[in-house]
Design a protein around this motif. Structure first.
Motif, mmCIF file in Angstrom:
data_model
loop_
_atom_site.group_PDB
_atom_site.id
_atom_site.type_symbol
_atom_site.label_atom_id
_atom_site.label_comp_id
_atom_site.label_asym_id
_atom_site.label_seq_id
_atom_site.Cartn_x
_atom_site.Cartn_y
_atom_site.Cartn_z
ATOM 1 N N ASP A 90 44.775 33.111 14.568
ATOM 2 C CA ASP A 90 44.841 33.228 15.939
ATOM 3 C C ASP A 90 43.786 32.953 16.566
ATOM 4 O OD1 ASP A 90 46.564 35.091 18.654
ATOM 5 O OD2 ASP A 90 44.879 34.165 19.645
ATOM 6 N N SER A 147 48.719 39.468 27.081
ATOM 7 C CA SER A 147 49.360 39.952 26.260
ATOM 8 C C SER A 147 49.234 41.817 27.148
ATOM 9 C CB SER A 147 49.759 40.173 25.047
ATOM 10 O OG SER A 147 51.077 39.437 24.848
ATOM 11 N N TRP A 197 55.154 46.754 32.069
ATOM 12 C CA TRP A 197 55.846 47.202 33.027
ATOM 13 C C TRP A 197 57.310 47.083 31.131
ATOM 14 C CZ3 TRP A 197 57.157 46.211 38.684
ATOM 15 C CH2 TRP A 197 56.348 45.694 38.956
ATOM 16 N N VAL A 200 45.654 26.926 15.495
ATOM 17 C CA VAL A 200 45.885 25.856 14.528
ATOM 18 C C VAL A 200 45.776 24.345 15.014
ATOM 19 C CG1 VAL A 200 48.877 25.373 14.146
ATOM 20 C CG2 VAL A 200 47.230 27.296 13.282
ATOM 21 N N ALA A 217 58.092 34.685 29.825
ATOM 22 C CA ALA A 217 57.652 34.275 31.568
ATOM 23 C C ALA A 217 57.675 35.647 31.499
ATOM 24 C CB ALA A 217 59.470 34.293 31.965
ATOM 25 N N MET A 218 58.178 36.525 32.743
ATOM 26 C CA MET A 218 57.197 38.273 33.229
ATOM 27 C C MET A 218 58.085 39.222 32.059
ATOM 28 S SD MET A 218 57.463 36.668 36.588
ATOM 29 C CE MET A 218 58.797 37.676 37.757
ATOM 30 N N VAL A 251 56.450 41.808 27.324
ATOM 31 C CA VAL A 251 56.235 42.839 27.011
ATOM 32 C C VAL A 251 57.640 43.647 26.443
ATOM 33 C CG1 VAL A 251 54.551 45.332 27.644
ATOM 34 C CG2 VAL A 251 53.838 42.963 28.845
ATOM 35 N N THR A 252 57.916 43.768 27.818
ATOM 36 C CA THR A 252 59.471 44.346 27.783
ATOM 37 C C THR A 252 60.353 44.103 26.680
ATOM 38 O OG1 THR A 252 59.806 44.456 30.270
ATOM 39 C CG2 THR A 252 62.095 44.447 28.915
HETATM 40 C C1 LIG Z 1 50.291 38.880 36.152
HETATM 41 C C2 LIG Z 1 51.583 39.052 34.812
HETATM 42 C C3 LIG Z 1 51.878 40.275 34.819
HETATM 43 C C4 LIG Z 1 53.191 40.726 34.065
HETATM 44 N N1 LIG Z 1 53.647 42.107 34.339
HETATM 45 C C5 LIG Z 1 54.759 41.732 33.163
HETATM 46 C C6 LIG Z 1 55.759 43.202 32.604
HETATM 47 O O1 LIG Z 1 54.886 44.266 33.572
HETATM 48 N N2 LIG Z 1 56.094 43.619 32.022
HETATM 49 C C7 LIG Z 1 56.580 42.623 30.911
HETATM 50 O O2 LIG Z 1 57.233 42.665 30.157
HETATM 51 N N3 LIG Z 1 55.833 41.145 31.023
HETATM 52 C C8 LIG Z 1 54.082 40.962 31.983
HETATM 53 N N4 LIG Z 1 53.993 39.518 31.862
HETATM 54 C C9 LIG Z 1 54.345 39.261 31.097
HETATM 55 C C10 LIG Z 1 53.953 39.070 28.956
HETATM 56 O O3 LIG Z 1 51.942 39.337 29.919
HETATM 57 C C11 LIG Z 1 54.010 37.920 28.113
HETATM 58 O O4 LIG Z 1 54.676 37.546 28.957
HETATM 59 C C12 LIG Z 1 53.672 38.042 27.695
HETATM 60 O O5 LIG Z 1 52.539 38.679 27.251
HETATM 61 C C13 LIG Z 1 53.667 36.872 26.101
HETATM 62 O O6 LIG Z 1 53.144 37.019 25.350
HETATM 63 P P1 LIG Z 1 52.888 36.066 24.230
HETATM 64 O O7 LIG Z 1 52.739 37.321 22.578
HETATM 65 O O8 LIG Z 1 54.464 35.433 24.311
HETATM 66 O O9 LIG Z 1 51.657 35.350 24.443
HETATM 67 P P2 LIG Z 1 50.230 35.454 24.439
HETATM 68 O O10 LIG Z 1 49.798 37.026 24.719
HETATM 69 O O11 LIG Z 1 49.827 34.322 25.218
HETATM 70 O O12 LIG Z 1 49.411 35.463 22.960
HETATM 71 C C14 LIG Z 1 49.941 34.142 21.968
HETATM 72 C C15 LIG Z 1 48.419 34.062 20.835
HETATM 73 O O13 LIG Z 1 48.295 32.491 20.441
HETATM 74 C C16 LIG Z 1 47.275 32.484 20.635
HETATM 75 N N5 LIG Z 1 47.184 30.952 20.125
HETATM 76 C C17 LIG Z 1 48.246 30.370 21.934
HETATM 77 N N6 LIG Z 1 47.344 28.841 20.740
HETATM 78 C C18 LIG Z 1 46.632 28.844 19.528
HETATM 79 C C19 LIG Z 1 47.174 27.961 18.556
HETATM 80 N N7 LIG Z 1 47.327 26.504 18.420
HETATM 81 N N8 LIG Z 1 46.932 28.531 17.300
HETATM 82 C C20 LIG Z 1 46.525 29.809 17.011
HETATM 83 N N9 LIG Z 1 46.203 30.486 18.556
HETATM 84 C C21 LIG Z 1 47.109 29.901 18.832
HETATM 85 C C22 LIG Z 1 46.222 32.880 21.759
HETATM 86 O O14 LIG Z 1 45.001 32.622 21.356
HETATM 87 C C23 LIG Z 1 47.150 34.013 21.700
HETATM 88 O O15 LIG Z 1 46.341 35.193 21.625
HETATM 89 C C24 LIG Z 1 53.163 39.677 32.788
HETATM 90 C C25 LIG Z 1 52.267 38.456 33.489
HETATM 91 C C26 LIG Z 1 51.123 38.318 33.556
HETATM 92 C C27 LIG Z 1 50.698 37.114 33.743
#
Ligand SMILES: Cc1cc2nc3c(=O)[nH]c(=O)nc-3n(C[C@H](O)[C@H](O)[C@H](O)COP(=O)(O)OP(=O)(O)OC[C@H]3O[C@@H](n4cnc5c(N)ncnc54)[C@H](O)[C@@H]3O)c2cc1C
Length: 423
Positions: free
Chosen positions: A32, A42, A48, A222, A378-379, A382-383
């Motif tokens: 990461d 995240s 939620w 990466v 998207a939204m 976590v779910t």
């Molecule tokens: C205001 C808000 C409210 C939300 N509420 C909810 C909710 O209530 N319930 C729900 O289910 N979802 C909710 N979401 C959505 C949820 O937060 C996201 O869909 C989720 O966190 C996405 O997770 P992820 O692991 O895909 O991405 P991220 O959490 O963005 O993690 C991606 C990781 O990849 C790393 N990365 C990126 N590029 C590289 C690279 N080239 N090399 C190495 N590492 C890299 C980053 O550093 C990061 O740590 C909400 C989002 C927001 C903004």
């Protein structure tokens, strides 16, 4: 034979996948760009667990709403004017999905995907993943009947998987949550929904991963993906070359850029949201509450109330737009008049990984034999984290488990974007 996996991204999706693959006996490395997992999207979200909200973001009527809100600096939806070709292409593609046929298709696919969400979260306890978990249900609160009807239409199809939205009057809502103000006149009670402290979930998954022997490489972005023909052999992060049998791209809103390094451009763009935490204790809630017309999420956590909302396209940086944060705070006071913050809350921003059709991208990256994508949630990131991890695990295992899941997973195949482009 897959013995080792490299997961790019330690958000909730990458960590959930790492946990499952390590449980399956693979040697897992997580790489990461960030120094730790307590600063990203995240952690900065409402936490939620809401299968009841299986409706995809692109919906009929979204264009009209966006146009109305574009002029308001504190509106819940905003498209930042930009001539960036990727952003323009993405927004035009999303508009094409704002029709009843694609919306119903997406709704059906997400509902089916969410069928095991709650069971998989409940199972984390037995698997040794410790986190703050609330199983009290959710309320959706509205000032008007019209506001509520829109959500009733969007929640009705989810009943088939046992998630219900029962209509309540304003007084019935206040019986459950006395802090709701007198202007709240209608609402829905969704008893099967849950919520978590997202920071504790990320921490719990990482700790369990470490116990299972997962290797973490931090502060390492990466920047290159190395292949031999259709097989990816390694990724380059900082000065390290990391090899593996399988690579999982789980870099959230950055996954589009990462997939391009692997030779296939996926349309994933950030949808920025904001939030803040209130520790005053002036308002007490048990349920998570959706402030309907304002589109603000309120989450009661053990030591604070979390407020989150807004969707802003065309903004990928971490800057905080004070107008949008003020919009969230204003709505919070309208719905919860007893709220008395004792200090200026520190606002945060997060980037939802968005796709044009509003569906996650889960499955094999076209053109590569050993790369899986897990992003675009998207939204619902976590779910959908545990079920996404389960699909990744089944895909690696192959055989009967993968065949059984195939109809559920098909709508999320990354190929849907590349096939469309070819056509
Ligand atoms: C205001 C808000 C409210 C939300 N509420 C909810 C909710 O209530 N319930 C729900 O289910 N979802 C909710 N979401 C959505 C949820 O937060 C996201 O869909 C989720 O966190 C996405 O997770 P992820 O692991 O895909 O991405 P991220 O959490 O963005 O993690 C991606 C990781 O990849 C790393 N990365 C990126 N590029 C590289 C690279 N080239 N090399 C190495 N590492 C890299 C980053 O550093 C990061 O740590 C909400 C989002 C927001 C903004």
């Amino acid at each position: 034979m897959t013995n080792s996996a490299v997961i790019v991204g330690a958000g909730v999706i990458g960590l959930a996948a790492a946990h499952r693959l390590a449980e399956d006996g693979l040697a897992v490395t997580v790489v990461d760009a960030a120094p730790d997992s307590q600063s990203g999207t995240s952690v900065h979200n409402a936490g939620w667990i809401v299968p009841i909200m299986s409706a995809p973001v692109p919906a009929p009527g979204m264009l009209g709403k966006a146009a109305r809100w574009m002029t308001k600096k504190d509106s819940p939806l905003y498209v930042r004017p930009s001539l960036n070709p990727e952003h323009v292409r993405f927004m035009l593609a999303m508009l094409r999905y704002c029709n009843p046929r694609d919306f119903n298709h997406g709704m059906g696919a997400l509902t089916t995907l969410n069928e095991r969400t709650v069971a998989l979260f409940d199972a984390y306890d037995k698997q040794g993943v410790a986190f703050e978990y609330h199983q009290v249900g959710q309320l959706l609160a509205f000032h008007t009947s019209e506001g509520m009807q829109e959500y009733q239409r969007a929640t009705a199809p989810v009943e088939r998987i046992g998630h219900t939205a029962v209509p309540l009057s304003g007084d019935e809502l206040r019986d459950l949550e006395p802090a709701l103000g007198p202007h709240v006149r209608r609402g829905l009670h969704c008893a099967q929904e849950r919520h978590v402290d997202p920071a504790s979930l990320v921490k719990g998954l990482e700790e369990r991963c470490r116990e299972l022997g997962v290797r973490f490489i931090r502060s390492s972005r990466v920047t290159e993906v190395r292949s031999s023909g259709s097989v990816v052999t390694s990724v380059l992060a900082g000065c390290q070359e990391i090899q593996g049998d399988l690579f999982v791209l789980a870099a959230g809103a950055h996954t589009g850029r990462l997939s391009r390094l692997a030779g296939c451009r996926l349309p994933i763009q950030p949808g920025k949201g904001y939030g803040f935490d209130d520790r005053s204790g002036s308002v007490k809630l048990r349920h998570s509450v959706y402030l309907g017309e304002a589109k603000v999420a309120v989450t009661p956590l053990s030591d604070r109330l979390r407020f989150a909302g807004t969707m802003e396209f065309g903004s990928s940086d971490a800057t905080i737009d004070p107008h949008r944060v003020r919009g969230i705070a204003r709505s919070a006071h309208e719905f919860l008049p007893g709220l008395r913050p004792t200090e200026q809350p520190r606002a945060w921003a997060g980037h939802r990984p968005m796709t044009p059709d509003g569906l996650p991208v889960i499955g094999a990256l076209p053109g590569k034999d050993n790369v899986l994508v897990a992003s675009g949630h998207a939204m619902l990131g976590v779910t959908l984290a545990p079920v996404t991890a389960d699909i990744i695990s089944a895909t690696v295992e192959g055989g009967r488990r993968a065949a059984e899941l195939a109809p559920t997973v098909r709508p999320f195949a990354p190929e849907r974007f590349t096939a469309r482009r070819r056509a």
